[in-house]
Design a protein around this motif. Structure first.
Motif, PDB file in Angstrom:
ATOM      1  N   ARG A 118       9.319   0.668  -7.236  1.00  0.00           N
ATOM      2  CA  ARG A 118       8.476   0.249  -6.112  1.00  0.00           C
ATOM      3  C   ARG A 118       8.388   1.362  -5.066  1.00  0.00           C
ATOM      4  N   GLY A 119       9.498   2.040  -4.826  1.00  0.00           N
ATOM      5  CA  GLY A 119       9.496   3.160  -3.886  1.00  0.00           C
ATOM      6  C   GLY A 119       8.610   4.303  -4.355  1.00  0.00           C
ATOM      7  N   LEU A 120       8.661   4.613  -5.657  1.00  0.00           N
ATOM      8  CA  LEU A 120       7.777   5.643  -6.211  1.00  0.00           C
ATOM      9  C   LEU A 120       6.317   5.234  -6.087  1.00  0.00           C
ATOM     10  N   MET A 121       6.040   3.961  -6.286  1.00  0.00           N
ATOM     11  CA  MET A 121       4.665   3.465  -6.191  1.00  0.00           C
ATOM     12  C   MET A 121       4.152   3.598  -4.758  1.00  0.00           C
ATOM     13  N   VAL A 122       4.959   3.239  -3.788  1.00  0.00           N
ATOM     14  CA  VAL A 122       4.549   3.369  -2.383  1.00  0.00           C
ATOM     15  C   VAL A 122       4.339   4.836  -2.030  1.00  0.00           C
ATOM     16  N   PHE A 123       5.222   5.702  -2.520  1.00  0.00           N
ATOM     17  CA  PHE A 123       5.073   7.136  -2.267  1.00  0.00           C
ATOM     18  C   PHE A 123       3.769   7.663  -2.883  1.00  0.00           C
ATOM     19  N   ALA A 124       3.443   7.209  -4.085  1.00  0.00           N
ATOM     20  CA  ALA A 124       2.181   7.622  -4.726  1.00  0.00           C
ATOM     21  C   ALA A 124       0.986   7.115  -3.927  1.00  0.00           C
ATOM     22  N   PHE A 125       1.059   5.883  -3.414  1.00  0.00           N
ATOM     23  CA  PHE A 125      -0.021   5.359  -2.568  1.00  0.00           C
ATOM     24  C   PHE A 125      -0.211   6.226  -1.330  1.00  0.00           C
TER      25      PHE A 125
END
Length: 133
Positions: free
Chosen positions: A115-122
Protein backbone atom coordinates in the motif's frame (compact mmCIF):
# COMPACT_ATOMS: atom_id res chain seq x y z
CA UNK A 1 -9.38 8.61 -3.06
CA UNK A 2 -9.61 5.15 -1.62
CA UNK A 3 -7.12 2.31 -1.79
CA UNK A 4 -7.64 -1.26 -0.62
CA UNK A 5 -5.36 -4.28 -0.99
CA UNK A 6 -6.93 -7.73 -1.21
CA UNK A 7 -5.84 -11.21 -2.18
CA UNK A 8 -5.67 -11.94 -5.89
CA UNK A 9 -8.35 -14.63 -5.56
CA UNK A 10 -10.96 -12.19 -4.21
CA UNK A 11 -13.58 -11.20 -6.78
CA UNK A 12 -13.88 -7.48 -7.53
CA UNK A 13 -17.60 -7.38 -6.81
CA UNK A 14 -16.93 -8.48 -3.21
CA UNK A 15 -14.45 -5.68 -2.57
CA UNK A 16 -16.35 -2.87 -4.27
CA UNK A 17 -18.63 -1.94 -1.36
CA UNK A 18 -15.75 -1.93 1.15
CA UNK A 19 -13.85 0.52 -1.06
CA UNK A 20 -16.93 2.68 -1.64
CA UNK A 21 -17.51 2.97 2.11
CA UNK A 22 -14.12 4.72 2.46
CA UNK A 23 -14.84 7.43 -0.13
CA UNK A 24 -16.05 10.88 0.93
CA UNK A 25 -17.20 13.39 -1.63
CA UNK A 26 -16.50 17.01 -0.61
CA UNK A 27 -19.12 19.64 -1.33
CA UNK A 28 -18.94 23.39 -0.91
CA UNK A 29 -20.69 24.88 2.16
CA UNK A 30 -21.87 21.50 3.45
CA UNK A 31 -20.57 18.52 5.31
CA UNK A 32 -18.94 15.94 3.11
CA UNK A 33 -21.46 13.38 1.97
CA UNK A 34 -20.78 9.70 1.52
CA UNK A 35 -23.40 8.99 -1.12
CA UNK A 36 -22.32 8.46 -4.69
CA UNK A 37 -24.99 9.06 -7.29
CA UNK A 38 -23.55 7.23 -10.31
CA UNK A 39 -20.86 4.58 -10.41
CA UNK A 40 -19.16 3.48 -13.65
CA UNK A 41 -17.39 0.13 -13.49
CA UNK A 42 -15.99 -2.36 -15.97
CA UNK A 43 -17.23 -5.87 -16.81
CA UNK A 44 -15.26 -7.47 -13.99
CA UNK A 45 -17.75 -6.03 -11.48
CA UNK A 46 -20.80 -7.51 -13.21
CA UNK A 47 -22.74 -9.46 -10.61
CA UNK A 48 -26.37 -9.50 -9.58
CA UNK A 49 -25.72 -9.22 -5.81
CA UNK A 50 -23.52 -6.15 -6.31
CA UNK A 51 -26.15 -4.48 -8.50
CA UNK A 52 -28.81 -5.17 -5.87
CA UNK A 53 -26.67 -3.76 -3.04
CA UNK A 54 -25.86 -0.63 -5.03
CA UNK A 55 -29.52 -0.13 -5.92
CA UNK A 56 -30.47 -0.51 -2.23
CA UNK A 57 -27.97 2.24 -1.36
CA UNK A 58 -29.43 4.53 -4.03
CA UNK A 59 -26.41 4.32 -6.34
CA UNK A 60 -27.02 4.08 -10.06
CA UNK A 61 -24.58 1.53 -11.48
CA UNK A 62 -23.27 1.74 -15.03
CA UNK A 63 -21.74 -1.71 -15.47
CA UNK A 64 -21.63 -3.42 -18.86
CA UNK A 65 -22.92 -6.98 -18.80
CA UNK A 66 -20.46 -9.79 -19.24
CA UNK A 67 -21.36 -11.61 -22.45
CA UNK A 68 -20.53 -15.12 -21.38
CA UNK A 69 -22.24 -15.11 -18.02
CA UNK A 70 -25.09 -17.51 -17.39
CA UNK A 71 -27.33 -14.95 -15.78
CA UNK A 72 -31.07 -14.81 -15.95
CA UNK A 73 -32.10 -11.94 -18.16
CA UNK A 74 -35.04 -10.20 -16.56
CA UNK A 75 -36.27 -6.81 -17.50
CA UNK A 76 -34.62 -4.29 -19.76
CA UNK A 77 -30.91 -4.29 -20.47
CA UNK A 78 -28.96 -2.00 -18.10
CA UNK A 79 -28.37 1.43 -19.61
CA UNK A 80 -25.02 3.15 -19.56
CA UNK A 81 -24.68 6.53 -17.92
CA UNK A 82 -22.58 9.27 -19.56
CA UNK A 83 -20.13 8.84 -16.65
CA UNK A 84 -18.96 5.63 -18.35
CA UNK A 85 -17.40 7.69 -21.12
CA UNK A 86 -14.76 8.95 -18.68
CA UNK A 87 -13.69 5.42 -17.84
CA UNK A 88 -10.58 5.92 -19.98
CA UNK A 89 -9.11 8.10 -17.21
CA UNK A 90 -9.08 5.14 -14.85
CA UNK A 91 -7.63 2.85 -17.52
CA UNK A 92 -4.90 5.41 -18.23
CA UNK A 93 -4.00 5.51 -14.54
CA UNK A 94 -3.73 1.71 -14.52
CA UNK A 95 -1.40 1.92 -17.53
CA UNK A 96 0.77 4.47 -15.70
CA UNK A 97 0.91 2.19 -12.64
CA UNK A 98 2.13 -0.65 -14.87
CA UNK A 99 5.37 1.31 -15.30
CA UNK A 100 6.31 0.45 -11.70
CA UNK A 101 7.57 -3.13 -11.72
CA UNK A 102 7.34 -3.58 -7.95
CA UNK A 103 3.59 -2.97 -8.16
CA UNK A 104 2.95 -5.21 -11.15
CA UNK A 105 4.93 -8.21 -9.90
CA UNK A 106 4.19 -7.51 -6.20
CA UNK A 107 7.47 -8.33 -4.55
CA UNK A 108 6.18 -7.09 -1.20
CA UNK A 109 4.55 -9.74 0.93
CA UNK A 110 2.99 -7.44 3.50
CA UNK A 111 -0.09 -5.48 2.48
CA UNK A 112 1.05 -2.33 4.32
CA UNK A 113 4.33 -2.21 2.40
CA UNK A 114 2.51 -2.72 -0.88
CA UNK A 115 0.00 0.00 0.00
CA UNK A 116 2.89 2.36 0.77
CA UNK A 117 4.48 1.63 -2.62
CA UNK A 118 1.13 2.26 -4.30
CA UNK A 119 0.72 5.64 -2.59
CA UNK A 120 4.29 6.56 -3.52
CA UNK A 121 3.59 5.63 -7.16
CA UNK A 122 0.43 7.77 -7.09
CA UNK A 123 2.44 10.71 -5.79
CA UNK A 124 5.10 10.29 -8.48
CA UNK A 125 2.42 10.12 -11.17
CA UNK A 126 0.70 13.26 -9.83
CA UNK A 127 3.99 15.17 -9.74
CA UNK A 128 4.86 14.06 -13.27
CA UNK A 129 1.44 15.07 -14.59
CA UNK A 130 1.55 18.46 -12.87
CA UNK A 131 5.07 19.21 -14.13
CA UNK A 132 4.16 18.38 -17.73
CA UNK A 133 0.77 20.06 -17.66
Amino acid sequence: MSLAVYLASTHESQTALAVLAQIRIPQAKRKSRKRIRVLAMDKAFDSTPLRRRLRAKGIRASIPECRFKNRRRRGPKPKHHPASRKRYQVERLHAWLDNYRALVVRYERKADNYRGLMVFAFLLICIRVLLHW
